[in-house]
Each structure stands twice: as C-alpha cells, then as structure tokens.
Design a protein around this motif. Structure first.
Motif, PDB file in Angstrom:
ATOM      1  N   PRO A 288       0.799  -1.232   0.000  1.00  0.00           N
ATOM      2  CA  PRO A 288       0.000   0.000   0.000  1.00  0.00           C
ATOM      3  C   PRO A 288       0.830   1.279   0.000  1.00  0.00           C
ATOM      4  CG  PRO A 288      -0.982  -1.605   1.470  1.00  0.00           C
ATOM      5  CD  PRO A 288       0.333  -2.183   1.039  1.00  0.00           C
ATOM      6  N   ALA A 289       1.961   1.282   0.677  1.00  0.00           N
ATOM      7  CA  ALA A 289       2.787   2.498   0.696  1.00  0.00           C
ATOM      8  C   ALA A 289       3.302   2.828  -0.700  1.00  0.00           C
ATOM      9  CB  ALA A 289       3.958   2.327   1.665  1.00  0.00           C
ATOM     10  N   HIS A 290       3.657   1.794  -1.469  1.00  0.00           N
ATOM     11  CA  HIS A 290       4.109   2.010  -2.844  1.00  0.00           C
ATOM     12  C   HIS A 290       2.983   2.596  -3.700  1.00  0.00           C
ATOM     13  CE1 HIS A 290       6.849  -1.114  -1.314  1.00  0.00           C
ATOM     14  NE2 HIS A 290       7.732  -0.684  -2.196  1.00  0.00           N
ATOM     15  N   ILE A 291       1.780   2.038  -3.537  1.00  0.00           N
ATOM     16  CA  ILE A 291       0.641   2.518  -4.332  1.00  0.00           C
ATOM     17  C   ILE A 291       0.278   3.940  -3.935  1.00  0.00           C
ATOM     18  CG2 ILE A 291      -1.768   2.094  -4.929  1.00  0.00           C
ATOM     19  CD1 ILE A 291       0.289   0.093  -6.122  1.00  0.00           C
ATOM     20  N   ALA A 292       0.349   4.259  -2.648  1.00  0.00           N
ATOM     21  CA  ALA A 292       0.053   5.619  -2.197  1.00  0.00           C
ATOM     22  C   ALA A 292       1.035   6.625  -2.790  1.00  0.00           C
ATOM     23  CB  ALA A 292       0.079   5.681  -0.672  1.00  0.00           C
ATOM     24  N   GLU A 293       2.325   6.273  -2.795  1.00  0.00           N
ATOM     25  CA  GLU A 293       3.328   7.164  -3.371  1.00  0.00           C
ATOM     26  C   GLU A 293       3.086   7.352  -4.863  1.00  0.00           C
ATOM     27  OE1 GLU A 293       6.760   9.564  -3.887  1.00  0.00           O
ATOM     28  OE2 GLU A 293       5.626   8.997  -2.082  1.00  0.00           O
ATOM     29  N   LEU A 294       2.742   6.272  -5.554  1.00  0.00           N
ATOM     30  CA  LEU A 294       2.484   6.358  -6.988  1.00  0.00           C
ATOM     31  C   LEU A 294       1.252   7.214  -7.255  1.00  0.00           C
ATOM     32  CD1 LEU A 294       3.156   5.596  -9.861  1.00  0.00           C
ATOM     33  CD2 LEU A 294       2.096   3.355  -9.479  1.00  0.00           C
ATOM     34  N   ALA A 295       0.209   7.044  -6.455  1.00  0.00           N
ATOM     35  CA  ALA A 295      -1.003   7.856  -6.617  1.00  0.00           C
ATOM     36  C   ALA A 295      -0.686   9.338  -6.433  1.00  0.00           C
ATOM     37  CB  ALA A 295      -2.070   7.413  -5.614  1.00  0.00           C
ATOM     38  N   ASN A 296       0.118   9.643  -5.432  1.00  0.00           N
ATOM     39  CA  ASN A 296       0.481  11.041  -5.180  1.00  0.00           C
ATOM     40  C   ASN A 296       1.284  11.623  -6.342  1.00  0.00           C
ATOM     41  OD1 ASN A 296      -0.784  11.056  -2.689  1.00  0.00           O
ATOM     42  ND2 ASN A 296       1.062  10.475  -1.568  1.00  0.00           N
ATOM     43  N   ARG A 297       2.207  10.841  -6.880  1.00  0.00           N
ATOM     44  CA  ARG A 297       3.020  11.313  -8.008  1.00  0.00           C
ATOM     45  C   ARG A 297       2.146  11.586  -9.229  1.00  0.00           C
ATOM     46  NH1 ARG A 297       8.504   9.460  -8.336  1.00  0.00           N
ATOM     47  NH2 ARG A 297       9.305   9.192  -6.222  1.00  0.00           N
ATOM     48  N   LEU A 298       1.234  10.666  -9.491  1.00  0.00           N
ATOM     49  CA  LEU A 298       0.364  10.813 -10.666  1.00  0.00           C
ATOM     50  C   LEU A 298      -0.499  12.060 -10.540  1.00  0.00           C
ATOM     51  CD1 LEU A 298      -0.637   7.061 -11.067  1.00  0.00           C
ATOM     52  CD2 LEU A 298       0.619   8.400 -12.754  1.00  0.00           C
ATOM     53  N   ARG A 299      -1.086  12.247  -9.371  1.00  0.00           N
ATOM     54  CA  ARG A 299      -1.929  13.434  -9.176  1.00  0.00           C
ATOM     55  C   ARG A 299      -1.090  14.712  -9.298  1.00  0.00           C
ATOM     56  NH1 ARG A 299      -4.017  10.393  -4.547  1.00  0.00           N
ATOM     57  NH2 ARG A 299      -5.988   9.386  -5.104  1.00  0.00           N
ATOM     58  N   ALA A 300       0.119  14.680  -8.750  1.00  0.00           N
ATOM     59  CA  ALA A 300       0.984  15.868  -8.799  1.00  0.00           C
ATOM     60  C   ALA A 300       1.328  16.250 -10.233  1.00  0.00           C
ATOM     61  CB  ALA A 300       2.258  15.610  -7.993  1.00  0.00           C
ATOM     62  N   LYS A 301       1.357  15.254 -11.120  1.00  0.00           N
ATOM     63  CA  LYS A 301       1.645  15.533 -12.541  1.00  0.00           C
ATOM     64  C   LYS A 301       0.376  15.900 -13.314  1.00  0.00           C
ATOM     65  CE  LYS A 301       6.123  14.787 -12.899  1.00  0.00           C
ATOM     66  NZ  LYS A 301       7.060  15.834 -13.409  1.00  0.00           N
ATOM     67  N   GLY A 302      -0.742  15.959 -12.628  1.00  0.00           N
ATOM     68  CA  GLY A 302      -1.976  16.375 -13.294  1.00  0.00           C
ATOM     69  C   GLY A 302      -2.789  15.255 -13.894  1.00  0.00           C
ATOM     70  N   HIS A 303      -2.382  13.987 -13.651  1.00  0.00           N
ATOM     71  CA  HIS A 303      -3.132  12.860 -14.199  1.00  0.00           C
ATOM     72  C   HIS A 303      -4.378  12.590 -13.356  1.00  0.00           C
ATOM     73  CE1 HIS A 303       0.149  12.006 -16.921  1.00  0.00           C
ATOM     74  NE2 HIS A 303       0.991  11.883 -15.912  1.00  0.00           N
ATOM     75  N   SER A 304      -5.409  12.063 -13.980  1.00  0.00           N
ATOM     76  CA  SER A 304      -6.628  11.669 -13.274  1.00  0.00           C
ATOM     77  C   SER A 304      -6.611  10.167 -13.043  1.00  0.00           C
ATOM     78  CB  SER A 304      -7.870  12.039 -14.089  1.00  0.00           C
ATOM     79  OG  SER A 304      -7.951  13.442 -14.274  1.00  0.00           O
ATOM     80  N   LEU A 305      -6.954   9.739 -11.855  1.00  0.00           N
ATOM     81  CA  LEU A 305      -7.018   8.315 -11.545  1.00  0.00           C
ATOM     82  C   LEU A 305      -8.435   7.820 -11.786  1.00  0.00           C
ATOM     83  CD1 LEU A 305      -4.881   8.168  -8.266  1.00  0.00           C
ATOM     84  CD2 LEU A 305      -4.154   8.086 -10.654  1.00  0.00           C
ATOM     85  N   VAL A 306      -8.570   6.860 -12.689  1.00  0.00           N
ATOM     86  CA  VAL A 306      -9.901   6.390 -13.091  1.00  0.00           C
ATOM     87  C   VAL A 306     -10.025   4.887 -12.910  1.00  0.00           C
ATOM     88  CG1 VAL A 306     -10.167   8.253 -14.739  1.00  0.00           C
ATOM     89  CG2 VAL A 306      -9.183   6.100 -15.510  1.00  0.00           C
TER      90      VAL A 306
END
Length: 306
Positions: A288-306
């Motif tokens: 989960p910590a890896h996925i949380a970091e990846l989610a944060n990076r994606l959002r920071a780059k402006g990507h939408s998680l769908v």
C-alpha cells in the motif's frame, strides 16, 4: 493530462508480511479459510492508498493448485498440501465477498493466475485443456467482477488459452504477461514479447506483471504494436532466475529487494508512462505504501485516476 487506471499491489506477500508467516504455495488461499477479514483489510488499505481497481484474492484458485497429494507438482518439492479441489467454488465466493467492501470505490478485477505454477511455461497443458481450466474460473468470477485479469502468463500458448477462455464470458479480458528479468524483450518461455502483441490485439488491454521493474520498458515497447491499452505492475523480488523457474517455484525461496522503496518504485512506474502505459500498479512485494506514493506522483503531474 492523462487518465490513469491505478491497480492495487500484491496480495499474497502482503498477507504474509502482516501475519509474520512463511510463504507456502497456498498461503493466500489459506487466508480465505482462516481469516477472510485479513484479505478485506488489504483491499481496504489499497483503496485508501488510491487504487481504482481491486484485484480479487483468487490468483491460486485452480483445481490443479488445490489438488493435494502427488497430483500437485509442489509435492515434488516436499511441500505437503491438503486436497481442497472440491472447495474451488466456495473459495472464489469467499474471495469475492472479501473485496465487496471496496466495490463502491474500485472496479473489481477477477484475478486468474497461471496454470501449474508461476513462470512455468513447461507446465501448460494442451490448448483445449488449458482453455477449460481458465474458463471454469472465469465463469465463476464473471458475474461479480468488472473485468478478468489473466496474470503472469509465461508463454504465447498461455495467452491464447486465456483469451479464448475469457471470451466465453461477457467481461473485458486483460492479458498480463511475465517477462525475463534480464531481458524484457523475452517472455519467461523465451519467446519474443513482440509475438504476444499479435494475441493482445484481440484483448481489451495488455500488461506486463510480476517481472523486474527494469525489464518493463522494453516489454512495453514490444507490445506497442498491439494498439491496445498498455499497463505494467512489477514485483519487488531480487530476481526470478532460470534456476528458480526450473526448480523450486515457491515464493519462500525468493527475497525482497532492499532498494525498492515506495519512492524508488514510483520512479520506475512513472517512467512507464513514457512507454505508453496508462494502467499502473504493483505485484509481489509492492504494498500500500508504494501505491500511495504512486497515486500522489500521478496526481501531482496532473493525471486523473480512473
């Protein structure tokens, strides 16, 4: 920017880590019998981390995996297994019940693992038999999942059989191939990944899973000609060697990398976007910590998680 599907991470190794146990061939399956609430807890933590897809704890639920005694290839490794073949349907139902609490936040992917054992192309039966084995599980999962995730496909033959089985349901079929840790252009069978692209043209998405993160870029480039949505979710093992594949295929023989922190894994995964990936996540030893970091990076780059 881009819409990104964020898968969850590994289930089996995460269950082992939390329980403090030792990996066995049916560890994740035993959790369904002894502590299904622990499976739900893992699903919940991944959803909290930002995953938009929850993968069912059904990777090892094939009759050949559940069959005890000498009929199961793990017996040759000295690992005694009970015969749980008659519990296949009940175990799948338990796994589906365990993921239900996160359904309001995630799509549900029905995991269908490889026949025989992970990475073992040599254990594949002939096409018709393989299709029947895959299809039985697919049909049990399909009514309660949003898509079918055929994982750790080690060969072209496995990909063909998985696709044929998945098409016997009305659910999208995602094919997930596993590649050589040192050469991402080759499947575990030694066949070119580029040949898998031809099969993948008929799937709804094609991914690379349970491989070293360093091997992913080459594999994604080889799959690009499929013109299907691409994805990747790597493992955190030191290496899946040829000696391991030919011999002991129990995860207790593998060790986790010490250099794959959440930040380091996210560095790899963000790079896969440049190779066409729009589906990202994690496999064994990615939590989960890896996925949380990846989610944060994606959002920071402006990507939408769908």
């Amino acid at each position: 920017m881009t819409d990104i599907t964020l898968l969850d991470g590994g289930m089996g190794q995460e269950l082992i880590r939390r329980a403090g146990g030792v990996a066995t061939p049916l560890w994740a399956t035993q959790s369904l019998l002894d502590a299904p609430e622990s499976v739900t807890a893992v699903h919940t933590d991944y959803a909290d981390a930002g995953a938009t897809v929850a993968t069912t704890n059904t990777y090892a639920l094939h009759r050949d995996r559940l069959r005890g005694g000498d009929s199961n290839h793990y017996a040759a490794e000295g690992t005694a297994l009970p015969n749980m073949e008659d519990q296949l349907g009940a175990l799948i139902t338990t796994a589906l019940d365990a993921v239900e609490p996160v359904r309001n936040r995630c799509r549900v992917a029905g995991s269908i693992g490889p026949i025989g054992a992970s990475y073992r192309a040599d254990l594949m039966p002939d096409h018709d038999e393989a299709v029947a084995i895959y299809a039985e599980v697919a049909k049990l999962l399909a009514p309660r999942v949003d898509l079918l995730l055929f994982e750790t496909l080690p060969s072209i033959a496995a990909g063909r059989a998985a696709l044929a089985a998945g098409r016997q349901t009305n659910r999208p079929v995602w094919l997930c191939f596993t590649v050589d840790d040192r050469d991402g252009h080759r499947l575990r069978s030694g066949e070119p990944v580029a040949e898998a692209a031809t099969i993948a043209q008929e799937a709804d998405a094609v991914l690379i899973n349970c491989s070293a993160p360093e091997a992913i870029p080459a594999a994604l480039e080889a799959l690009a000609t499929s013109n299907r949505p691409l994805g990747a979710y790597a493992n955190g093992f030191t290496e899946i060697t040829e000696a391991f594949i030919k011999g002991n295929t129990t995860a207790k023989a593998l060790t986790a990398r010490s250099d794959l922190s959440a930040q380091a894994y996210a560095d790899h995964a963000m790079g896969w976007l440049d190779h066409g990936a729009t589906i990202l996540g994690g496999c064994c030893e990615v939590g989960p910590a890896h996925i949380a970091e990846l989610a944060n990076r994606l959002r920071a780059k402006g990507h939408s998680l769908v």
